[in-house]
Write a protein that holds these residues in place. Structure first.
Motif, PDB file in Angstrom:
ATOM      1  N   VAL A  66      40.387  40.629  25.893  1.00  0.00           N
ATOM      2  CA  VAL A  66      40.120  39.945  27.146  1.00  0.00           C
ATOM      3  C   VAL A  66      39.389  40.933  28.039  1.00  0.00           C
ATOM      4  CG1 VAL A  66      41.177  38.903  29.198  1.00  0.00           C
ATOM      5  CG2 VAL A  66      42.128  38.431  26.935  1.00  0.00           C
ATOM      6  N   GLU A  67      38.316  40.468  28.673  1.00  0.00           N
ATOM      7  CA  GLU A  67      37.505  41.329  29.529  1.00  0.00           C
ATOM      8  C   GLU A  67      37.456  40.760  30.946  1.00  0.00           C
ATOM      9  OE1 GLU A  67      32.922  43.011  29.931  1.00  0.00           O
ATOM     10  OE2 GLU A  67      33.432  41.659  28.282  1.00  0.00           O
ATOM     11  N   PRO A  68      38.386  41.172  31.825  1.00  0.00           N
ATOM     12  CA  PRO A  68      38.273  40.744  33.218  1.00  0.00           C
ATOM     13  C   PRO A  68      37.185  41.555  33.927  1.00  0.00           C
ATOM     14  CG  PRO A  68      40.251  42.064  32.918  1.00  0.00           C
ATOM     15  CD  PRO A  68      39.610  41.933  31.569  1.00  0.00           C
ATOM     16  N   ALA A  69      36.423  40.880  34.783  1.00  0.00           N
ATOM     17  CA  ALA A  69      35.336  41.542  35.510  1.00  0.00           C
ATOM     18  C   ALA A  69      35.336  41.091  36.959  1.00  0.00           C
ATOM     19  CB  ALA A  69      33.992  41.227  34.864  1.00  0.00           C
ATOM     20  N   LYS A  70      35.183  42.033  37.866  1.00  0.00           N
ATOM     21  CA  LYS A  70      35.049  41.729  39.292  1.00  0.00           C
ATOM     22  C   LYS A  70      33.614  42.035  39.706  1.00  0.00           C
ATOM     23  CE  LYS A  70      36.464  42.976  43.947  1.00  0.00           C
ATOM     24  NZ  LYS A  70      36.494  41.643  44.478  1.00  0.00           N
ATOM     25  N   PHE A  71      32.933  41.014  40.211  1.00  0.00           N
ATOM     26  CA  PHE A  71      31.567  41.207  40.686  1.00  0.00           C
ATOM     27  C   PHE A  71      31.599  41.673  42.135  1.00  0.00           C
ATOM     28  CE2 PHE A  71      30.481  38.940  36.931  1.00  0.00           C
ATOM     29  CZ  PHE A  71      29.164  39.257  36.661  1.00  0.00           C
ATOM     30  N   HIS A  72      31.068  42.863  42.366  1.00  0.00           N
ATOM     31  CA  HIS A  72      30.895  43.350  43.729  1.00  0.00           C
ATOM     32  C   HIS A  72      29.560  42.843  44.273  1.00  0.00           C
ATOM     33  CE1 HIS A  72      34.352  45.919  43.106  1.00  0.00           C
ATOM     34  NE2 HIS A  72      33.792  46.367  41.992  1.00  0.00           N
ATOM     35  N   ARG A  73      28.585  42.738  43.342  1.00  0.00           N
ATOM     36  CA  ARG A  73      27.263  42.265  43.708  1.00  0.00           C
ATOM     37  C   ARG A  73      26.629  41.639  42.484  1.00  0.00           C
ATOM     38  NH1 ARG A  73      25.164  47.131  45.369  1.00  0.00           N
ATOM     39  NH2 ARG A  73      24.158  47.321  43.371  1.00  0.00           N
ATOM     40  N   PRO A  74      26.059  40.483  42.505  1.00  0.00           N
ATOM     41  CA  PRO A  74      26.199  39.485  43.564  1.00  0.00           C
ATOM     42  C   PRO A  74      27.625  38.946  43.600  1.00  0.00           C
ATOM     43  CG  PRO A  74      25.055  38.520  41.685  1.00  0.00           C
ATOM     44  CD  PRO A  74      25.273  39.978  41.369  1.00  0.00           C
ATOM     45  N   ALA A  75      27.995  38.384  44.713  1.00  0.00           N
ATOM     46  CA  ALA A  75      29.353  37.867  44.892  1.00  0.00           C
ATOM     47  C   ALA A  75      29.644  36.775  43.871  1.00  0.00           C
ATOM     48  CB  ALA A  75      29.521  37.317  46.309  1.00  0.00           C
ATOM     49  N   ALA A  76      30.900  36.724  43.436  1.00  0.00           N
ATOM     50  CA  ALA A  76      31.338  35.689  42.502  1.00  0.00           C
ATOM     51  C   ALA A  76      31.315  34.324  43.189  1.00  0.00           C
ATOM     52  CB  ALA A  76      32.746  35.994  42.003  1.00  0.00           C
ATOM     53  N   VAL A  77      31.144  33.292  42.398  1.00  0.00           N
ATOM     54  CA  VAL A  77      31.136  31.913  42.889  1.00  0.00           C
ATOM     55  C   VAL A  77      32.463  31.277  42.505  1.00  0.00           C
ATOM     56  CG1 VAL A  77      29.971  29.692  42.718  1.00  0.00           C
ATOM     57  CG2 VAL A  77      28.645  31.810  42.586  1.00  0.00           C
ATOM     58  N   ALA A  78      33.172  30.730  43.477  1.00  0.00           N
ATOM     59  CA  ALA A  78      34.489  30.132  43.219  1.00  0.00           C
ATOM     60  C   ALA A  78      34.349  28.692  42.730  1.00  0.00           C
ATOM     61  CB  ALA A  78      35.331  30.169  44.496  1.00  0.00           C
ATOM     62  N   PRO A  79      35.094  28.333  41.668  1.00  0.00           N
ATOM     63  CA  PRO A  79      35.067  26.951  41.177  1.00  0.00           C
ATOM     64  C   PRO A  79      35.916  26.048  42.067  1.00  0.00           C
ATOM     65  CG  PRO A  79      36.631  28.214  39.911  1.00  0.00           C
ATOM     66  CD  PRO A  79      35.975  29.179  40.879  1.00  0.00           C
ATOM     67  N   GLU A  80      35.657  24.776  41.991  1.00  0.00           N
ATOM     68  CA  GLU A  80      36.467  23.792  42.717  1.00  0.00           C
ATOM     69  C   GLU A  80      36.925  22.731  41.742  1.00  0.00           C
ATOM     70  OE1 GLU A  80      37.466  23.863  45.859  1.00  0.00           O
ATOM     71  OE2 GLU A  80      36.397  25.725  46.234  1.00  0.00           O
ATOM     72  N   PRO A  81      38.172  22.321  41.762  1.00  0.00           N
ATOM     73  CA  PRO A  81      39.263  22.946  42.507  1.00  0.00           C
ATOM     74  C   PRO A  81      39.672  24.265  41.865  1.00  0.00           C
ATOM     75  CG  PRO A  81      40.152  21.229  41.123  1.00  0.00           C
ATOM     76  CD  PRO A  81      38.651  21.201  40.946  1.00  0.00           C
ATOM     77  N   LYS A  82      40.334  25.110  42.648  1.00  0.00           N
ATOM     78  CA  LYS A  82      40.694  26.442  42.174  1.00  0.00           C
ATOM     79  C   LYS A  82      41.570  26.382  40.920  1.00  0.00           C
ATOM     80  CE  LYS A  82      42.927  30.737  43.385  1.00  0.00           C
ATOM     81  NZ  LYS A  82      43.906  31.373  44.223  1.00  0.00           N
ATOM     82  N   ASP A  83      42.653  25.624  40.971  1.00  0.00           N
ATOM     83  CA  ASP A  83      43.545  25.474  39.821  1.00  0.00           C
ATOM     84  C   ASP A  83      43.238  24.161  39.133  1.00  0.00           C
ATOM     85  OD1 ASP A  83      44.769  27.896  40.317  1.00  0.00           O
ATOM     86  OD2 ASP A  83      46.311  27.020  41.579  1.00  0.00           O
TER      87      ASP A  83
END
Length: 153
Positions: A66-83
């Motif tokens: 599993v490869e978790p990644a945090k984007f500092h740039r460009p900002a991540a786009v949040a899905p809808e709905p969150k859960d």
């Protein structure tokens, strides 16, 4: 040309440390973490001016990561709905085989995870459930009970 194996699943997250702690508590092993940026990464993912933090967690004694990644740039786009519910299009969960499902659920709940439905027995073969961890990540858990034996790679 044939697929040789599935290498990893990328999960874009906001809180990298919480996600790492969740998967370590599940039993995955942290291989490493660090920054990922530069033209090579940008060319692979089709974004420009990329700066991200990534980690790689592996299944002990087996294939799969599993490869978790945090984007500092460009900002991540949040899905809808969150859960999103299980019938939402797209990748909905990652399933792991575990030795003791109640123990795994208890350890993950201590990390803030929530049981999505309930632990259910499928015939005399499996006990199954789904938990939602940090960032709304859905993880399925499967405890093998008996015959027929599941194929182990």
């Amino acid at each position: 040309m044939a697929v040789q194996w599935m290498d990893d699943v990328l999960i874009v997250v906001d809180d990298l440390e919480a996600v790492i702690a969740f998967f370590v508590e599940l039993g995955l092993e942290l291989e490493g973490k660090g920054p990922l940026e530069g033209r090579g990464a940008e060319r692979v993912i089709g974004l420009e001016d990329v700066e991200q933090g990534v980690a790689m967690l592996r299944v002990p004694d087996g294939p799969g990561r599993v490869e978790p990644a945090k984007f500092h740039r460009p900002a991540a786009v949040a899905p809808e709905p969150k859960d999103a519910p299980a019938n939402t299009l797209g990748l909905r969960r990652v399933m792991f085989a575990v030795d003791a499902i109640e123990d795994a659920v208890a350890r993950l709940r201590a990390q803030g995870a929530e049981l999505v439905g309930e632990i259910v027995q499928f015939e005399n073969i499996y006990r199954l459930c789904c938990v939602r961890g940090p960032e709304g990540i859905a993880v399925g858990l499967a405890e093998q009970l008996g015959w027929p034996a599941a194929k182990k790679f």
